[in-house]
Design an enzyme around this catalytic site. Structure first.
Site, PDB file in Angstrom:
ATOM      1  N   ARG A 275      40.347  31.689  50.801  1.00  0.00           N
ATOM      2  CA  ARG A 275      39.852  33.058  50.649  1.00  0.00           C
ATOM      3  C   ARG A 275      40.731  34.049  51.421  1.00  0.00           C
ATOM      4  O   ARG A 275      40.929  35.172  50.988  1.00  0.00           O
ATOM      5  CB  ARG A 275      38.398  33.157  51.102  1.00  0.00           C
ATOM      6  CG  ARG A 275      37.802  34.530  50.861  1.00  0.00           C
ATOM      7  CD  ARG A 275      36.318  34.582  51.150  1.00  0.00           C
ATOM      8  NE  ARG A 275      35.564  33.876  50.133  1.00  0.00           N
ATOM      9  CZ  ARG A 275      34.853  32.783  50.348  1.00  0.00           C
ATOM     10  NH1 ARG A 275      34.791  32.271  51.563  1.00  0.00           N
ATOM     11  NH2 ARG A 275      34.196  32.198  49.372  1.00  0.00           N
ATOM     12  N   ALA A 276      41.239  33.634  52.568  1.00  0.00           N
ATOM     13  CA  ALA A 276      42.074  34.532  53.364  1.00  0.00           C
ATOM     14  C   ALA A 276      43.324  34.948  52.594  1.00  0.00           C
ATOM     15  O   ALA A 276      43.739  36.115  52.644  1.00  0.00           O
ATOM     16  CB  ALA A 276      42.458  33.856  54.678  1.00  0.00           C
TER      17      ALA A 276
END
Length: 683
Positions: A275-276
């Site tokens: 997700r980062a």
């Protein structure tokens, strides 16, 4: 309608204004978490953002804000024909910390169900926030059951409601913005990761800026409409720039070289999951669009990393947020490929730039310098040294034989400690309790205001009286006496009060490190179970309240880390101080049940002519109060006196050793017992 403080009039807080504006340009960035001390205008800035968002086109009459261009085929108010379209301002919906589950996700319309005999869905706050902003002040204090619904909606872009015979699904895509004061407790990691960006804010230490804050705030309070009118031009210009950046956003190119930098940065800082990487890519793209460019540069990646990664680097709540900017620059330089040169002028300055608090431009980043990086695991003594080894002669000492604080040992997963019985405290994850949420275990007549209707029990109570009440239609004739309250059982958070022996009998440095590691492990467990914690220490001639009960377990960890040792062992004083603390807390929050955790070897060498007897009498006072207690036995060495076990009996509680406190040790005992049972059966 009340006038809101203008966004462009906010003084300072460059990172916060930038993060909010990037989400206004690209809602796919994923929202903002604002961390900071009280009184720093966090809520003011967030509420002001709603005035800058473009209007939203919605299907006329749709309670779920469907887009006329692409209405939701599963909308509960659909299917939508040619009902026309309306334009309205983007909504900012506030979720109160104490909101009920029904208020958040929606519920069965009880009035229609009972009066007309039909099922109807009453939308909640998730439906109202669709295509707008969902704002949660003090998000770290939000109940677990509400957090679970937020996680589901944030992950799927929709809310699913399955309850009381109602099955509804509706779209719920919103910009999630939360504010919190870290002193009041940390946020669950699952929800923390759902925020695209995070920002740390603090009050300015520059006198001129503080003067400007006060001047503008007083002017706004004296004449809100007039103050807002003076900033109307800047607000309009900033709104136009947001619209222009939104139009440019699809044209921004994200090259392979930039993607490599993003991936290398996330790998270098060891963030979990992917997700980062996605959030960084979206943030860097939004930065380029905000600056009026169609190419993403290394500087965009750097700024995106400073906003998207700090909260994803934390491995436990005691890790300090922040990033090593030197390491970030080194990583970006190492993976820098062929790309357009960074534009020193990122675009036209936003309105109000150049003075204190002017908003709208791309504010500078990283003015405070790099935050020290920490791995969050304190140094531990060598494993081969005996736990009861004497302290080296050169160990630093203070006045009256006081020894300097020692580092805590490595934390571990502890066995579950809980309060017996059934409580009625705040929702949490430790002890059994009657709660507003959880599994339904029965029904009862409401005492006071009805909060959770048990529908089937209400219908059963009203059914025998329908003929006598003259029922003639489909609706059910219900009287107030028929209503039944649902009884639900879940888990509650407790007040865990630690009473830690810091006397000379505990002062062998390797031994005290192990003790601190055990308390740190229990603090981590308290964080995960949503408890309040407090810390009482005793040594020398008295006991002291090192930390009043708080939801901030990292504050407790900091006090524990600084704890020196030495002197006599006034065990009775520690127990009496703990009793005073619990008495005050019962008055403040009578529904939160306490759990007393005494960390000691059981020795008592101070406080009077009979220190052991005094400690026993103090322990029996806790037992008379009905306080649940656990004694963590820290006695070491080949000869053991069993004093901690005696103390536990006087307290009416249980005693566990440091080894027994480990969850894996308990599992090992269970496995060993199972193996022995199998061997006996085979024989």
């Amino acid at each position: 309608m009340s006038t809101r403080y203008p966004f462009t009039a906010v003084v300072g807080m460059d990172d916060l204004r930038l993060a909010l504006l990037l989400n206004a340009v690209s809602p796919a960035v994923g929202g903002v978490l604002v961390r900071g001390e009280k009184g720093t205008a966090k809520s003011t800035a967030v509420r002001a953002l709603a005035e800058l968002l473009p209007q939203v086109a919605v299907v006329a009459g749709c309670r779920f804000s469907c887009d006329p261009a692409s209405p939701d085929p599963g909308c509960p108010d659909g299917p939508h024909g040619d009902g026309g379209a309306d334009a309205r301002p983007a909504r900012m919906v506030e979720l109160p910390v104490g909101a009920s589950e029904d208020r958040l996700v929606g519920s069965l319309d009880i009035e229609k169900a009972l009066a007309d005999g039909v099922k109807a869905f009453e939308p909640g706050l998730l439906a109202a926030a669709h295509r707008g902003i969902l704002y949660v002040d003090e998000v770290n204090l939000l109940s677990d059951h509400l957090i679970d619904h937020l996680l589901d909606a944030a992950a799927m872009g929709a809310s699913h409601v399955e309850r009381e015979g109602v099955s509804v699904r509706h779209a719920a895509r919103f910009l999630l913005v939360g504010t919190m004061n870290p002193e009041e407790g940390e946020l669950r990691p699952q929800l923390l990761d759902r925020f695209g960006l995070t920002v740390e804010v603090a009050a300015s230490r520059v006198p001129e800026e503080r003067v400007e804050v006060v001047r503008r705030r007083l002017a706004f309070e004296d004449d809100p409409a007039g103050f807002a009118g003076r900033w109307a031009g800047e607000e309009a210009a900033l709104r136009e720039r947001i619209v222009a950046a939104r139009e440019l956003l699809p044209k921004v190119a994200l090259g392979d070289a930039v993607l490599l930098q993003i991936a290398a940065t996330c790998a270098a800082f060891e963030v979990d999951g992917m997700r980062a990487d996605i959030v960084m890519a979206r943030t860097a793209t939004a930065l380029a669009a905000w600056a009026g460019r169609e190419e993403v540069t290394s500087e965009d990646v750097r700024r995106a990393a400073l906003l998207a990664l700090p909260h994803r680097r934390r491995r436990n709540p005691f890790d300090a947020p922040g990033m090593d900017e030197d390491k970030l620059d080194e990583t970006l330089e190492r993976f820098k490929g062929d790309e357009p040169e960074d534009d020193p002028d990122p675009g036209p300055d936003g309105p109000g730039d150049g003075g204190p608090g002017g908003g709208g431009g791309v504010p500078p980043q990283g003015g405070e310098g790099p935050a020290p990086e920490t791995d969050g695991v304190p140094e531990q003594a060598p494993a081969q040294a005996p736990e009861h080894a004497p302290e080296p002669e050169h160990a630093p000492r203070g006045a009256a034989g006081e020894r300097a604080a020692v580092k805590a040992g490595e934390p571990f997963r502890t066995k579950t400690l809980s309060v017996p019985g059934l409580g009625e405290g705040a929702a949490g994850r430790r002890s059994r309790a009657r709660t507003q949420n959880g599994r339904t275990t029965g029904a009862t007549r409401p005492q006071g205001t009805l909060t959770k209707l048990h529908l089937s029990a209400t219908v059963r109570a009203a059914a025998p009286h329908q003929r006598a009440r003259g029922r003639s239609g489909a609706g059910l004739v219900v009287r107030r006496d028929d209503l039944r309250q649902a009884v639900r059982e879940g888990r509650e958070g407790n007040l865990v009060l630690f009473v830690v022996d810091a006397s000379g009998s505990m002062a062998a440095r390797r031994r005290m490190g192990a003790v601190k590691g055990a308390v740190l492990s229990l603090l981590l467990d308290a964080y995960q179970r949503r408890d309040k914690v407090g810390l009482v220490t005793f040594r020398g001639r008295a006991a002291e309240l090192a930390l009043p009960p708080t939801s901030s377990v990292d504050a407790a960890a900091a006090r524990l880390e600084e704890l020196p040792t030495g002197g006599r062992t006034p065990l009775s004083a520690g127990l009496l101080k703990a009793r005073d603390v619990l008495r005050v807390e019962r008055l403040r929050d009578p529904s939160r049940r306490p759990l007393l955790v005494v960390v000691t070897d059981g020795r008592a060498t101070g406080g009077g002519p009979d220190p052991v007897g005094l400690a026993a009498r103090a322990a029996r006072l806790h037992a008379a109060d009905g306080t649940a207690s656990v004694v963590v036995d820290c006695e070491a060495g080949p000869v053991r006196l069993g004093l901690a076990g005696d103390l536990a009996r006087h307290l009416g509680g249980t005693a566990v050793t440091l080894d027994e406190l480990r969850a894996d040790a308990i599992a090992g005992l269970v496995r060993e017992a199972q193996v022995n049972r199998s061997v006996r059966r085979a024989a």
